[in-house]
Structure formats: structure tokens, C-alpha cells
Enzyme design. Sequence first.
Site, PDB file in Angstrom:
ATOM      1  N   PRO A   1       0.798  -1.231   0.000  1.00 35.65           N
ATOM      2  CA  PRO A   1       0.000   0.000   0.000  1.00 35.65           C
ATOM      3  C   PRO A   1       0.830   1.281   0.000  1.00 35.65           C
ATOM      4  O   PRO A   1       1.855   1.369   0.668  1.00 35.65           O
ATOM      5  CB  PRO A   1      -0.828  -0.098   1.285  1.00 35.65           C
ATOM      6  CG  PRO A   1      -0.155  -1.122   2.120  1.00 35.65           C
ATOM      7  CD  PRO A   1       0.514  -2.066   1.170  1.00 35.65           C
ATOM      8  N   ASN A   2       0.342   2.226  -0.788  1.00 32.25           N
ATOM      9  CA  ASN A   2       0.869   3.590  -0.909  1.00 32.25           C
ATOM     10  C   ASN A   2       2.143   3.695  -1.734  1.00 32.25           C
ATOM     11  O   ASN A   2       2.588   4.808  -2.033  1.00 32.25           O
ATOM     12  CB  ASN A   2       1.075   4.243   0.481  1.00 32.25           C
ATOM     13  CG  ASN A   2      -0.238   4.405   1.211  1.00 32.25           C
ATOM     14  OD1 ASN A   2      -1.178   4.972   0.660  1.00 32.25           O
ATOM     15  ND2 ASN A   2      -0.331   3.884   2.419  1.00 32.25           N
TER      16      ASN A   2
ATOM     17  N   ARG B   1       5.538  12.245  -3.442  1.00 32.93           N
ATOM     18  CA  ARG B   1       5.566  12.822  -2.093  1.00 32.93           C
ATOM     19  C   ARG B   1       6.707  12.220  -1.282  1.00 32.93           C
ATOM     20  O   ARG B   1       7.165  11.135  -1.608  1.00 32.93           O
ATOM     21  CB  ARG B   1       4.276  12.463  -1.332  1.00 32.93           C
ATOM     22  CG  ARG B   1       3.096  13.270  -1.738  1.00 32.93           C
ATOM     23  CD  ARG B   1       1.850  12.461  -1.476  1.00 32.93           C
ATOM     24  NE  ARG B   1       0.927  12.725  -2.567  1.00 32.93           N
ATOM     25  CZ  ARG B   1      -0.349  12.973  -2.394  1.00 32.93           C
ATOM     26  NH1 ARG B   1      -0.878  12.942  -1.201  1.00 32.93           N
ATOM     27  NH2 ARG B   1      -1.119  13.222  -3.416  1.00 32.93           N
TER      28      ARG B   1
ATOM     29  N   TYR C   1      11.631   8.467   0.927  1.00 30.85           N
ATOM     30  CA  TYR C   1      11.518   7.315   0.033  1.00 30.85           C
ATOM     31  C   TYR C   1      12.224   7.492  -1.319  1.00 30.85           C
ATOM     32  O   TYR C   1      12.174   6.588  -2.147  1.00 30.85           O
ATOM     33  CB  TYR C   1      10.043   6.991  -0.207  1.00 30.85           C
ATOM     34  CG  TYR C   1       9.298   6.624   1.061  1.00 30.85           C
ATOM     35  CD1 TYR C   1       9.745   5.571   1.854  1.00 30.85           C
ATOM     36  CD2 TYR C   1       8.173   7.330   1.467  1.00 30.85           C
ATOM     37  CE1 TYR C   1       9.083   5.230   3.026  1.00 30.85           C
ATOM     38  CE2 TYR C   1       7.492   6.986   2.629  1.00 30.85           C
ATOM     39  CZ  TYR C   1       7.959   5.943   3.404  1.00 30.85           C
ATOM     40  OH  TYR C   1       7.305   5.605   4.555  1.00 30.85           O
TER      41      TYR C   1
ATOM     42  N   ASN D   1       8.081  -5.663  -0.931  1.00 38.70           N
ATOM     43  CA  ASN D   1       8.008  -4.508  -0.047  1.00 38.70           C
ATOM     44  C   ASN D   1       6.533  -4.396   0.307  1.00 38.70           C
ATOM     45  O   ASN D   1       5.741  -3.833  -0.464  1.00 38.70           O
ATOM     46  CB  ASN D   1       8.510  -3.232  -0.720  1.00 38.70           C
ATOM     47  CG  ASN D   1       8.440  -2.048   0.243  1.00 38.70           C
ATOM     48  OD1 ASN D   1       7.898  -2.163   1.353  1.00 38.70           O
ATOM     49  ND2 ASN D   1       8.982  -0.911  -0.171  1.00 38.70           N
TER      50      ASN D   1
ATOM     51  N   ALA E   1       3.224  -0.897   4.862  1.00 39.59           N
ATOM     52  CA  ALA E   1       2.770  -0.978   6.256  1.00 39.59           C
ATOM     53  C   ALA E   1       2.261  -2.372   6.628  1.00 39.59           C
ATOM     54  O   ALA E   1       2.264  -2.747   7.807  1.00 39.59           O
ATOM     55  CB  ALA E   1       1.683   0.066   6.504  1.00 39.59           C
TER      56      ALA E   1
ATOM     57  N   GLU F   1      12.442  -9.786   1.834  1.00 41.25           N
ATOM     58  CA  GLU F   1      11.699  -8.592   2.267  1.00 41.25           C
ATOM     59  C   GLU F   1      12.599  -7.375   2.073  1.00 41.25           C
ATOM     60  O   GLU F   1      13.795  -7.441   2.359  1.00 41.25           O
ATOM     61  CB  GLU F   1      11.358  -8.741   3.751  1.00 41.25           C
ATOM     62  CG  GLU F   1      10.757  -7.482   4.349  1.00 41.25           C
ATOM     63  CD  GLU F   1      10.490  -7.612   5.847  1.00 41.25           C
ATOM     64  OE1 GLU F   1      10.254  -8.739   6.337  1.00 41.25           O
ATOM     65  OE2 GLU F   1      10.529  -6.567   6.520  1.00 41.25           O
TER      66      GLU F   1
ATOM     67  N   HIS G   1      12.802  -2.807   2.105  1.00 36.75           N
ATOM     68  CA  HIS G   1      12.216  -1.498   2.392  1.00 36.75           C
ATOM     69  C   HIS G   1      13.123  -0.410   1.857  1.00 36.75           C
ATOM     70  O   HIS G   1      14.354  -0.539   1.896  1.00 36.75           O
ATOM     71  CB  HIS G   1      12.017  -1.305   3.893  1.00 36.75           C
ATOM     72  CG  HIS G   1      11.132  -2.357   4.467  1.00 36.75           C
ATOM     73  ND1 HIS G   1       9.771  -2.334   4.298  1.00 36.75           N
ATOM     74  CD2 HIS G   1      11.420  -3.494   5.127  1.00 36.75           C
ATOM     75  CE1 HIS G   1       9.256  -3.416   4.854  1.00 36.75           C
ATOM     76  NE2 HIS G   1      10.232  -4.141   5.353  1.00 36.75           N
TER      77      HIS G   1
ATOM     78  N   ARG H   1      13.224   4.268  12.527  1.00 34.99           N
ATOM     79  CA  ARG H   1      11.968   5.028  12.525  1.00 34.99           C
ATOM     80  C   ARG H   1      11.136   4.681  13.763  1.00 34.99           C
ATOM     81  O   ARG H   1      11.671   4.216  14.755  1.00 34.99           O
ATOM     82  CB  ARG H   1      11.221   4.747  11.200  1.00 34.99           C
ATOM     83  CG  ARG H   1      12.051   5.157   9.969  1.00 34.99           C
ATOM     84  CD  ARG H   1      11.307   4.939   8.675  1.00 34.99           C
ATOM     85  NE  ARG H   1      10.099   5.755   8.618  1.00 34.99           N
ATOM     86  CZ  ARG H   1       9.147   5.623   7.692  1.00 34.99           C
ATOM     87  NH1 ARG H   1       9.291   4.698   6.736  1.00 34.99           N
ATOM     88  NH2 ARG H   1       8.076   6.384   7.713  1.00 34.99           N
TER      89      ARG H   1
END
Length: 146
Positions: free
Chosen positions: A9-10, A17, A22, A73, A76, A97, A99, A106
Amino acid sequence: MQLLVLHGPNLNLLGTREPGLYGSATLEQINAALRERAMALGAGIDCFQSNHEGELVDRIQAARGQTAGILINAGAYTHTSIALRDALLAVAIPYVELHLSNTHARETFRHHSVLADRAVGVICGFGPASYGLALEGLVSHLRAQV
Ligand code: CA2
């Protein structure tokens, strides 16, 4: 060697943005670079992004028998989705996995992954380059298996 790249998601918003967190590459640019790198390594990739947990589960299930390895990835969902974990374990396809950000630097809720303990490996913190590093790791792992 056919591989599946899953974006959660996203991640469709990449490049529009939060470039400080990112990076400024779009998802399309990341996929294109990954496709080239995969080809150079003698692998083919299929890329899929969804904002919906069930669609990601469906795509993982459809990969059974078609895909040698998965780069994921999960966004969330990394921190919450037992459904994605169950799907990955059910198809028994090796996965890495990854990121963009260093999730350990974070918020504490990003420190735990429900996918990491069964992954071949985990890459985080290198921005868009995390994808290429994860690809190299997955391909060399799969090559070592045969
Ligand atoms: O660092 C990563 O790759 C993450 O998987 C990104 C997720 C986050 O929830 C994970 O903890 C770490 C968030 C993806 C949000 O993507 C955006 C992209 C551009 C603009 C806004 C959000």
C-alpha cells in the site's frame, strides 16, 4: 528464472511525495530499472502493486508453480499482516523482504516485521537501490539451491 515483485500500500505514490524519506524515483522507474537488472542476471520479473491486502494475497497464491522467488516490499502490511505471512508460507516460495527506508531508525511500530523471520533475507534503508540489492540477494540464493 521467473520472479515476482510485490509492492504494498501507498507505494504507487512514490516519486510524488516524501522524497526525503523514500527517494524521488517513481514506482514505474523502479520497476523498469529492476526489469533491466533482472534481465542482465538472466531472470524475468513480474511486478504488482496493490493497496489491498486481499489482492496481494491473491497474487501470492497465483504465483505457486509459476515463480521461483518473490521480492516483497509489503509497506505498512509488513508490520501487521498475518494474512500475507500465511500466504507466503502456504506457497512456500522463497522471498526477500525489502524497504526503501531504514525501518529500524523510525517509529518503534516499524521495527517489527511479521514476514522477516521466514524471509531468505531483509534489505532496508538504501532507497530505491534496496530493490536491486534484494534482487541480487534473491537470485544468488536461488542459484545456490540448484
Ligand atoms: O520503507 C519502506 O519501504 C516501507 O515499506 C514504506 C511503507 C512503510 O509503512 C514501511 O514501514 C516502510 C510506507 C509506504 C508509503 O509510501 C509512500 C510513498 C510516497 C509518498 C508517501 C508514501
